[in-house]
Design a protein around this motif. Structure first.
Motif, PDB file in Angstrom:
ATOM      1  N   LEU A  10       0.804  -1.224   0.000  1.00 15.38           N
ATOM      2  CA  LEU A  10       0.000   0.000   0.000  1.00 15.38           C
ATOM      3  C   LEU A  10       0.835   1.272   0.000  1.00 15.38           C
ATOM      4  O   LEU A  10       0.286   2.366  -0.117  1.00 15.38           O
ATOM      5  CB  LEU A  10      -0.920  -0.017   1.229  1.00 15.38           C
ATOM      6  CG  LEU A  10      -1.886  -1.199   1.303  1.00 15.38           C
ATOM      7  CD1 LEU A  10      -2.685  -1.140   2.597  1.00 15.38           C
ATOM      8  CD2 LEU A  10      -2.804  -1.226   0.104  1.00 15.38           C
ATOM      9  N   ALA A  11       2.148   1.157   0.115  1.00 20.21           N
ATOM     10  CA  ALA A  11       3.007   2.332   0.184  1.00 20.21           C
ATOM     11  C   ALA A  11       2.896   3.154  -1.102  1.00 20.21           C
ATOM     12  O   ALA A  11       2.968   2.625  -2.213  1.00 20.21           O
ATOM     13  CB  ALA A  11       4.455   1.913   0.395  1.00 20.21           C
ATOM     14  N   GLY A  12       2.675   4.440  -0.950  1.00 26.94           N
ATOM     15  CA  GLY A  12       2.612   5.351  -2.075  1.00 26.94           C
ATOM     16  C   GLY A  12       1.302   5.347  -2.834  1.00 26.94           C
ATOM     17  O   GLY A  12       1.197   6.017  -3.867  1.00 26.94           O
ATOM     18  N   GLU A  15      -4.766   7.670  -0.718  1.00 27.35           N
ATOM     19  CA  GLU A  15      -5.354   7.421   0.602  1.00 27.35           C
ATOM     20  C   GLU A  15      -6.701   6.703   0.517  1.00 27.35           C
ATOM     21  O   GLU A  15      -6.983   5.820   1.326  1.00 27.35           O
ATOM     22  CB  GLU A  15      -5.507   8.742   1.358  1.00 27.35           C
ATOM     23  CG  GLU A  15      -5.940   8.565   2.797  1.00 27.35           C
ATOM     24  CD  GLU A  15      -4.908   7.866   3.665  1.00 27.35           C
ATOM     25  OE1 GLU A  15      -5.323   7.190   4.622  1.00 27.35           O
ATOM     26  OE2 GLU A  15      -3.709   7.971   3.373  1.00 27.35           O
ATOM     27  N   ASP A  16      -7.540   7.054  -0.470  1.00 31.27           N
ATOM     28  CA  ASP A  16      -8.847   6.398  -0.565  1.00 31.27           C
ATOM     29  C   ASP A  16      -8.712   4.931  -0.976  1.00 31.27           C
ATOM     30  O   ASP A  16      -9.522   4.098  -0.575  1.00 31.27           O
ATOM     31  CB  ASP A  16      -9.799   7.151  -1.494  1.00 31.27           C
ATOM     32  CG  ASP A  16      -9.242   7.380  -2.882  1.00 31.27           C
ATOM     33  OD1 ASP A  16      -8.009   7.364  -3.049  1.00 31.27           O
ATOM     34  OD2 ASP A  16     -10.041   7.582  -3.806  1.00 31.27           O
ATOM     35  N   LYS A  19      -7.684   3.111   2.272  1.00 29.77           N
ATOM     36  CA  LYS A  19      -8.851   2.945   3.144  1.00 29.77           C
ATOM     37  C   LYS A  19      -9.774   1.840   2.637  1.00 29.77           C
ATOM     38  O   LYS A  19     -10.335   1.090   3.434  1.00 29.77           O
ATOM     39  CB  LYS A  19      -9.616   4.260   3.258  1.00 29.77           C
ATOM     40  CG  LYS A  19      -8.909   5.288   4.101  1.00 29.77           C
ATOM     41  CD  LYS A  19      -9.703   6.562   4.194  1.00 29.77           C
ATOM     42  CE  LYS A  19      -8.981   7.594   5.041  1.00 29.77           C
ATOM     43  NZ  LYS A  19      -9.718   8.862   5.106  1.00 29.77           N
ATOM     44  N   ALA A  20      -9.926   1.725   1.322  1.00 32.00           N
ATOM     45  CA  ALA A  20     -10.774   0.672   0.752  1.00 32.00           C
ATOM     46  C   ALA A  20     -10.199  -0.704   1.072  1.00 32.00           C
ATOM     47  O   ALA A  20     -10.935  -1.615   1.464  1.00 32.00           O
ATOM     48  CB  ALA A  20     -10.907   0.858  -0.757  1.00 32.00           C
ATOM     49  N   VAL A  21      -8.881  -0.856   0.935  1.00 29.77           N
ATOM     50  CA  VAL A  21      -8.238  -2.148   1.223  1.00 29.77           C
ATOM     51  C   VAL A  21      -8.350  -2.471   2.712  1.00 29.77           C
ATOM     52  O   VAL A  21      -8.677  -3.596   3.088  1.00 29.77           O
ATOM     53  CB  VAL A  21      -6.762  -2.133   0.768  1.00 29.77           C
ATOM     54  CG1 VAL A  21      -6.022  -3.354   1.296  1.00 29.77           C
ATOM     55  CG2 VAL A  21      -6.669  -2.072  -0.745  1.00 29.77           C
ATOM     56  N   LYS A  22      -8.118  -1.486   3.567  1.00 29.09           N
ATOM     57  CA  LYS A  22      -8.205  -1.730   5.012  1.00 29.09           C
ATOM     58  C   LYS A  22      -9.636  -2.034   5.437  1.00 29.09           C
ATOM     59  O   LYS A  22      -9.851  -2.809   6.364  1.00 29.09           O
ATOM     60  CB  LYS A  22      -7.634  -0.553   5.787  1.00 29.09           C
ATOM     61  CG  LYS A  22      -6.125  -0.475   5.641  1.00 29.09           C
ATOM     62  CD  LYS A  22      -5.503   0.501   6.574  1.00 29.09           C
ATOM     63  CE  LYS A  22      -3.989   0.424   6.411  1.00 29.09           C
ATOM     64  NZ  LYS A  22      -3.271   1.184   7.406  1.00 29.09           N
ATOM     65  N   SER A  23     -10.621  -1.456   4.762  1.00 23.59           N
ATOM     66  CA  SER A  23     -12.011  -1.755   5.105  1.00 23.59           C
ATOM     67  C   SER A  23     -12.381  -3.190   4.729  1.00 23.59           C
ATOM     68  O   SER A  23     -13.327  -3.746   5.276  1.00 23.59           O
ATOM     69  CB  SER A  23     -12.957  -0.768   4.424  1.00 23.59           C
ATOM     70  OG  SER A  23     -13.025  -1.023   3.046  1.00 23.59           O
ATOM     71  N   GLY A  43     -17.979  -2.513  -3.807  1.00 16.52           N
ATOM     72  CA  GLY A  43     -17.568  -1.124  -3.996  1.00 16.52           C
ATOM     73  C   GLY A  43     -16.117  -0.917  -3.599  1.00 16.52           C
ATOM     74  O   GLY A  43     -15.355  -0.254  -4.311  1.00 16.52           O
ATOM     75  N   ASN A  44     -15.704  -1.506  -2.485  1.00 18.05           N
ATOM     76  CA  ASN A  44     -14.313  -1.400  -2.051  1.00 18.05           C
ATOM     77  C   ASN A  44     -13.375  -2.185  -2.968  1.00 18.05           C
ATOM     78  O   ASN A  44     -12.253  -1.752  -3.221  1.00 18.05           O
ATOM     79  CB  ASN A  44     -14.167  -1.877  -0.603  1.00 18.05           C
ATOM     80  CG  ASN A  44     -14.727  -0.876   0.372  1.00 18.05           C
ATOM     81  OD1 ASN A  44     -14.531   0.321   0.230  1.00 18.05           O
ATOM     82  ND2 ASN A  44     -15.438  -1.367   1.364  1.00 18.05           N
ATOM     83  N   ILE A  45     -13.834  -3.314  -3.477  1.00 20.32           N
ATOM     84  CA  ILE A  45     -13.026  -4.099  -4.414  1.00 20.32           C
ATOM     85  C   ILE A  45     -12.776  -3.306  -5.691  1.00 20.32           C
ATOM     86  O   ILE A  45     -11.655  -3.252  -6.192  1.00 20.32           O
ATOM     87  CB  ILE A  45     -13.716  -5.448  -4.716  1.00 20.32           C
ATOM     88  CG1 ILE A  45     -13.639  -6.361  -3.500  1.00 20.32           C
ATOM     89  CG2 ILE A  45     -13.101  -6.108  -5.936  1.00 20.32           C
ATOM     90  CD1 ILE A  45     -14.477  -7.619  -3.605  1.00 20.32           C
ATOM     91  N   LYS A  46     -13.803  -2.667  -6.216  1.00 16.79           N
ATOM     92  CA  LYS A  46     -13.653  -1.892  -7.450  1.00 16.79           C
ATOM     93  C   LYS A  46     -12.731  -0.695  -7.253  1.00 16.79           C
ATOM     94  O   LYS A  46     -11.982  -0.325  -8.154  1.00 16.79           O
ATOM     95  CB  LYS A  46     -15.016  -1.433  -7.958  1.00 16.79           C
ATOM     96  CG  LYS A  46     -15.821  -2.574  -8.534  1.00 16.79           C
ATOM     97  CD  LYS A  46     -17.171  -2.113  -9.026  1.00 16.79           C
ATOM     98  CE  LYS A  46     -17.957  -3.288  -9.553  1.00 16.79           C
ATOM     99  NZ  LYS A  46     -19.283  -2.902 -10.024  1.00 16.79           N
ATOM    100  N   LYS A  47     -12.774  -0.096  -6.065  1.00 14.82           N
ATOM    101  CA  LYS A  47     -11.941   1.076  -5.778  1.00 14.82           C
ATOM    102  C   LYS A  47     -10.453   0.743  -5.879  1.00 14.82           C
ATOM    103  O   LYS A  47      -9.668   1.520  -6.389  1.00 14.82           O
ATOM    104  CB  LYS A  47     -12.278   1.608  -4.386  1.00 14.82           C
ATOM    105  CG  LYS A  47     -11.404   2.708  -3.870  1.00 14.82           C
ATOM    106  CD  LYS A  47     -11.733   4.055  -4.432  1.00 14.82           C
ATOM    107  CE  LYS A  47     -13.007   4.599  -3.829  1.00 14.82           C
ATOM    108  NZ  LYS A  47     -13.192   6.013  -4.159  1.00 14.82           N
ATOM    109  N   ALA A  48     -10.068  -0.438  -5.382  1.00 11.28           N
ATOM    110  CA  ALA A  48      -8.646  -0.812  -5.328  1.00 11.28           C
ATOM    111  C   ALA A  48      -8.410  -2.136  -6.047  1.00 11.28           C
ATOM    112  O   ALA A  48      -7.615  -2.959  -5.601  1.00 11.28           O
ATOM    113  CB  ALA A  48      -8.199  -0.884  -3.879  1.00 11.28           C
TER     114      ALA A  48
END
Length: 62
Positions: A10-12, A15-16, A19-23, A43-48
């Protein structure tokens, strides 16, 4: 059920996306979680999506 695995660090990353991966409950590369097949999870899967791998799993063993 969906099996979600973190493939990249997740480095670099924005931020959103972090947060999606951590959620999704993922913290370390290679870590996997079994999650329900719901719109919030997708929704979180699609974000990241470029950071994770998704597999559909029959049954509900966690």
């Amino acid at each position: 059920m969906i099996k979600v695995t973190l493939l990249r660090g997740l480095a670099g990353k924005p931020e959103d996306h972090i947060k999606a991966v951590k959620s999704l409950g993922l913290k370390k590369v290679g870590q996997s979680r079994m999650l329900p097949d719901s719109p919030v999870v997708w929704g979180n899967i699609k974000k990241a999506s470029y950071l994770i791998r998704v597999e559909r799993v029959e049954g509900g063993q966690a």
